[in-house]
Design an enzyme around this catalytic site. Structure first.
Site, PDB file in Angstrom:
ATOM      1  N   ARG A 102      -8.625  -4.638   6.425  1.00 12.15           N
ATOM      2  CA  ARG A 102      -9.729  -4.676   5.535  1.00 12.15           C
ATOM      3  C   ARG A 102     -10.570  -5.579   6.388  1.00 12.15           C
ATOM      4  O   ARG A 102     -10.203  -6.513   7.313  1.00 12.15           O
ATOM      5  CB  ARG A 102      -9.154  -5.728   4.360  1.00 12.15           C
ATOM      6  CG  ARG A 102     -10.342  -5.955   3.551  1.00 12.15           C
ATOM      7  CD  ARG A 102     -11.045  -4.841   2.582  1.00 12.15           C
ATOM      8  NE  ARG A 102     -11.528  -5.396   1.438  1.00 12.15           N
ATOM      9  CZ  ARG A 102     -12.418  -4.588   0.717  1.00 12.15           C
ATOM     10  NH1 ARG A 102     -12.568  -3.348   1.252  1.00 12.15           N
ATOM     11  NH2 ARG A 102     -13.392  -4.856  -0.247  1.00 12.15           N
ATOM     12  N   THR A 374     -16.507   5.963  -0.156  1.00 12.31           N
ATOM     13  CA  THR A 374     -15.286   5.603   0.456  1.00 12.31           C
ATOM     14  C   THR A 374     -14.627   6.917   0.905  1.00 12.31           C
ATOM     15  O   THR A 374     -14.902   7.961   0.343  1.00 12.31           O
ATOM     16  CB  THR A 374     -14.465   4.644  -0.480  1.00 12.31           C
ATOM     17  OG1 THR A 374     -15.137   3.199  -0.558  1.00 12.31           O
ATOM     18  CG2 THR A 374     -12.975   4.365   0.267  1.00 12.31           C
ATOM     19  N   THR A 392     -13.152   2.595   4.135  1.00 22.44           N
ATOM     20  CA  THR A 392     -14.656   2.574   3.698  1.00 22.44           C
ATOM     21  C   THR A 392     -15.628   1.684   4.689  1.00 22.44           C
ATOM     22  O   THR A 392     -15.113   0.830   5.281  1.00 22.44           O
ATOM     23  CB  THR A 392     -14.577   2.110   2.428  1.00 22.44           C
ATOM     24  OG1 THR A 392     -15.714   2.390   1.743  1.00 22.44           O
ATOM     25  CG2 THR A 392     -14.087   0.535   2.358  1.00 22.44           C
ATOM     26  N   GLU A 412     -19.326  -4.516   3.467  1.00 22.01           N
ATOM     27  CA  GLU A 412     -18.217  -5.023   2.726  1.00 22.01           C
ATOM     28  C   GLU A 412     -18.475  -6.404   2.055  1.00 22.01           C
ATOM     29  O   GLU A 412     -17.761  -6.724   1.074  1.00 22.01           O
ATOM     30  CB  GLU A 412     -17.066  -4.876   3.512  1.00 22.01           C
ATOM     31  CG  GLU A 412     -15.775  -4.465   2.708  1.00 22.01           C
ATOM     32  CD  GLU A 412     -15.748  -2.968   2.440  1.00 22.01           C
ATOM     33  OE1 GLU A 412     -15.920  -2.470   1.212  1.00 22.01           O
ATOM     34  OE2 GLU A 412     -15.728  -2.035   3.265  1.00 22.01           O
ATOM     35  N   SER A 445     -10.731  -2.642  -4.203  1.00 23.84           N
ATOM     36  CA  SER A 445     -10.096  -1.767  -5.425  1.00 23.84           C
ATOM     37  C   SER A 445      -9.222  -0.472  -4.877  1.00 23.84           C
ATOM     38  O   SER A 445      -8.641   0.135  -5.357  1.00 23.84           O
ATOM     39  CB  SER A 445     -11.038  -1.289  -6.469  1.00 23.84           C
ATOM     40  OG  SER A 445     -11.845  -2.358  -6.963  1.00 23.84           O
ATOM     41  N   GLY A 465     -13.957   5.512  -4.993  1.00 25.69           N
ATOM     42  CA  GLY A 465     -14.966   5.424  -6.199  1.00 25.69           C
ATOM     43  C   GLY A 465     -14.970   3.950  -6.750  1.00 25.69           C
ATOM     44  O   GLY A 465     -15.387   3.798  -7.858  1.00 25.69           O
TER      45      GLY A 465
HETATM   46  O1  DON Z   1     -12.972  -1.929  -1.304  1.00 22.92           O
HETATM   47  C1  DON Z   1     -13.467  -1.495  -2.452  1.00 22.92           C
HETATM   48  O2  DON Z   1     -13.064  -1.771  -3.434  1.00 22.92           O
HETATM   49  C2  DON Z   1     -14.766  -0.896  -2.257  1.00 22.92           C
HETATM   50  N1  DON Z   1     -15.557  -1.422  -1.137  1.00 22.92           N
HETATM   51  C3  DON Z   1     -14.597   0.588  -2.238  1.00 22.92           C
HETATM   52  C4  DON Z   1     -16.055   1.017  -2.352  1.00 22.92           C
HETATM   53  C5  DON Z   1     -15.942   2.682  -2.586  1.00 22.92           C
HETATM   54  O3  DON Z   1     -14.853   3.148  -2.973  1.00 22.92           O
HETATM   55  C6  DON Z   1     -17.103   3.367  -2.658  1.00 22.92           C
HETATM   56  N2  DON Z   1     -16.719   4.528  -3.035  1.00 22.92           N
HETATM   57  N3  DON Z   1     -16.927   5.515  -3.557  1.00 22.92           N
END
Ligand code: DON
Length: 561
Positions: A102, A374, A392, A412, A445, A465
């Protein structure tokens, strides 16, 4: 190796990928059965790259690394080297590992960096341009996975397909052309005076060749020097210079300090299943445990029955309320993981559950769900090793900032709580646990998940998502475990989502029975239709072999071997 053989090997490997790349449109397979494994990813070319690595003797981790780099080229809206993610790996003996790559807040980040003098959040600052960028983790993550688990032990080979695809180009799908065109004005706004395939004046159509020469050079630096080729040297110098020039915070110190971390997976039992998923800084594993625990006592009536949907909605709402309060980067904040994931905690949490009425909080505003992106892929190798990996840039194409090395940088930082109670891009709220602190990882998430049954590999899945990731993974599991669906049906069927705030049940447009919607409304649920939720890739072990399924909601492609 003599030069001639080196050249021959290079030409053969290059041509095998470029030959796959002569098609101008793609035929995708959404579901297939295979005896010895396979994979599903968000793009047909990335799936091809993965299967080739498996055929050449690579294990699931080798394939995952090659696919991750390939997606940075052929799926630039989410595939990345300028972002980060999580990998769950089950080795062939059943050992389970969770890798955290991350992004981190730069050392110069401060809690109120997105607030104006009146303590109001400045719109766009955490989502677009240089200040939105967290220190990328992807390249360090791929190196960590390689060092510990690669079977091929051939880093060059894992990078080669991505480099070839970037240098020679690949043909855009219709969906990609549309997305690139839509984003063009933002790319131009954020990257004035940069010449790149993202900013040029061309309006793309399906079948256009998309060439990324600068990205090919950056990937070559990574091929030559592994993570040092990204976090040090010319690539790093360019990024730091760009950050300085554009008011960003990332320094050489940040880049050199970045480390991917192996963490203990979140593991819990649901009936006869053992579920393994991602620990903090993802909220995925903890919430998945809460969701399963919250329905364990429920007598399931049938797919999308009012009774089952009501129960699931109520469990989702309570779990997301806990997410907002309790969960952040465990290296910075103490999280009551054992309590949250215990059966007794969720039983207590559901004690005010009313089977006839919604018990939901006051509504609040929510973020923009248009630009989410993502990507997830699931792989099983010939020996039964399995990878679930979600990665992502956060929003679609991340911060829209194109690094001088031709790759996109994440946004992010928006996954932190910019201010207590202020919704992020996905409408998620947070507080102390997820406040911005230097070098902290922002709460996620993303929920790459591996399920076992009777101690054997059973399911490998995950999805993009944003906030809906956790509920989508949960619902797909329930579809298989409680409703007896195939992996394909579990993935393709309609999804719904509740995240506590806003106090609304989102469901995919035109896919719920109107009478069920009415029933839920009469119980007090606010029902809201929306665009498709997630793009899942899953593998299920069945009596006929591995069932590999790719989401119909995108260009996703499944291959077995
Ligand atoms: O880490 C996360 O929860 C978000 N940055 C994820 C973003 C995401 O899934 C966008 N997608 N469709």
């Amino acid at each position: 190796m003599p030069l001639l053989i080196v050249m021959l090997v290079f030409l053969l490997s290059a041509s095998s990928y470029s030959c796959k790349n002569t098609q101008k449109s793609y035929v995708t397979t959404k579901s297939t059965i295979s005896q010895s494994g396979g994979l599903a990813t968000a793009h047909p070319l990335a799936t091809e790259v993965g299967i080739q690595i498996l055929r050449d003797g690579g294990n699931a981790v080798d394939a995952a690394i090659a696919v991750h780099f390939a997606l940075a080229v052929v799926y630039p809206s989410a595939g990345n080297i300028g972002g980060g993610g999580f990998m769950m790996y089950r080795d062939k003996e059943g050992g389970m590992y969770a890798l955290d790559f991350r992004e981190k807040a730069p050392k110069l980040a401060t809690q109120d960096m997105y607030l104006d003098d009146n303590q109001n959040v400045i719109p766009g600052l955490s989502t677009k341009g240089s200040l939105a960028v967290g220190v990328p983790g992807a390249v360090a993550g791929m190196e960590a996975a390689y060092e510990r688990f690669s079977q091929l032990k051939d880093w060059n080979k894992l990078l080669e397909p991505a480099i070839t695809l970037a240098r020679n180009g690949f043909y855009l799908t219709a969906l990609q052309a549309e997305k690139l065109n839509k984003k063009k004005s933002t790319f131009v706004e954020i990257n004035p005076a940069i010449e790149s395939p993202f900013t040029n004046s061309k309006s793309y159509v399906e079948g256009d060749l998309f060439v990324q020469k600068d990205l090919a050079k950056t990937l070559t630096a990574i091929q030559n020097s592994m993570s040092e080729g990204f976090y040090q040297g010319e690539v790093a110098d360019k990024l730091v210079a760009q950050m300085k020039e554009r008011g960003g915070l990332i320094t050489h110190d940040d880049l050199q300090a970045y480390e991917a971390i192996w963490r203990d997976p979140i593991t819990f039992m649901y009936k006869e299943y053992t579920v393994h998923s991602m620990p903090p800084p993802s909220s995925g594993g903890i919430l998945l445990a809460q969701l399963f625990n919250g329905v364990e006592a429920h007598d399931f009536k049938g797919f999308h029955s009012t009774e089952d949907m009501h129960r699931i909605i109520e469990v989702e709402s309570r779990s997301y309320a806990d997410r907002a309060h309790f969960i952040g980067d465990q290296d910075f904040y103490s999280i009551p993981v054992r309590e949250l994931t215990s059966k007794s905690y969720m039983a207590e949490r559901m004690s005010d559950y009313d089977e006839n009425n919604a018990t939901l909080p006051d509504s609040t505003s929510h973020g923009n769900i248009e630009s989410e992106e993502t990507t997830h892929f699931s792989i099983v190798d010939q020996a039964g090793g399995a990878v679930a990996l979600t990665t992502t840039l956060n929003g679609s194409y991340g911060s829209s900032l194109i690094a001088n090395g031709g790759y996109l940088l994440n946004n992010e930082m928006d996954d932190f709580s910019s201010k207590v109670g202020h919704p992020n891009l996905y409408g998620l709220v947070g507080a102390e646990a997820n406040k911005i602190e230097p070098e902290k990882r922002m709460l996620s998430s993303m929920t790459p998940t591996i399920v076992e049954k009777d101690g054997q590999l059973y399911m490998v899945l995950g999805t993009p998502g944003g906030s809906t990731i956790i509920t989508s993974v949960f619902q797909a599991c329930i579809n298989v475990m409680e409703y007896g669906m195939s992996m394909n049906d579990a993935i393709q069927s309609c999804r719904f989502h509740h995240q506590w705030k806003p106090s609304e049940v989102f469901y995919e447009e035109d896919c719920l029975n109107p009478s069920i919607i009415k029933n839920l409304q009469s119980m007090g649920h606010t029902m809201k239709s929306r665009s498709p939720i997630g793009r899942m890739e899953g593998i299920l072990v069945t009596k006929d072999g591995y069932e590999i399924a790719a989401d119909k909601r995108g260009d996703n492609h499944a291959i077995g071997y």
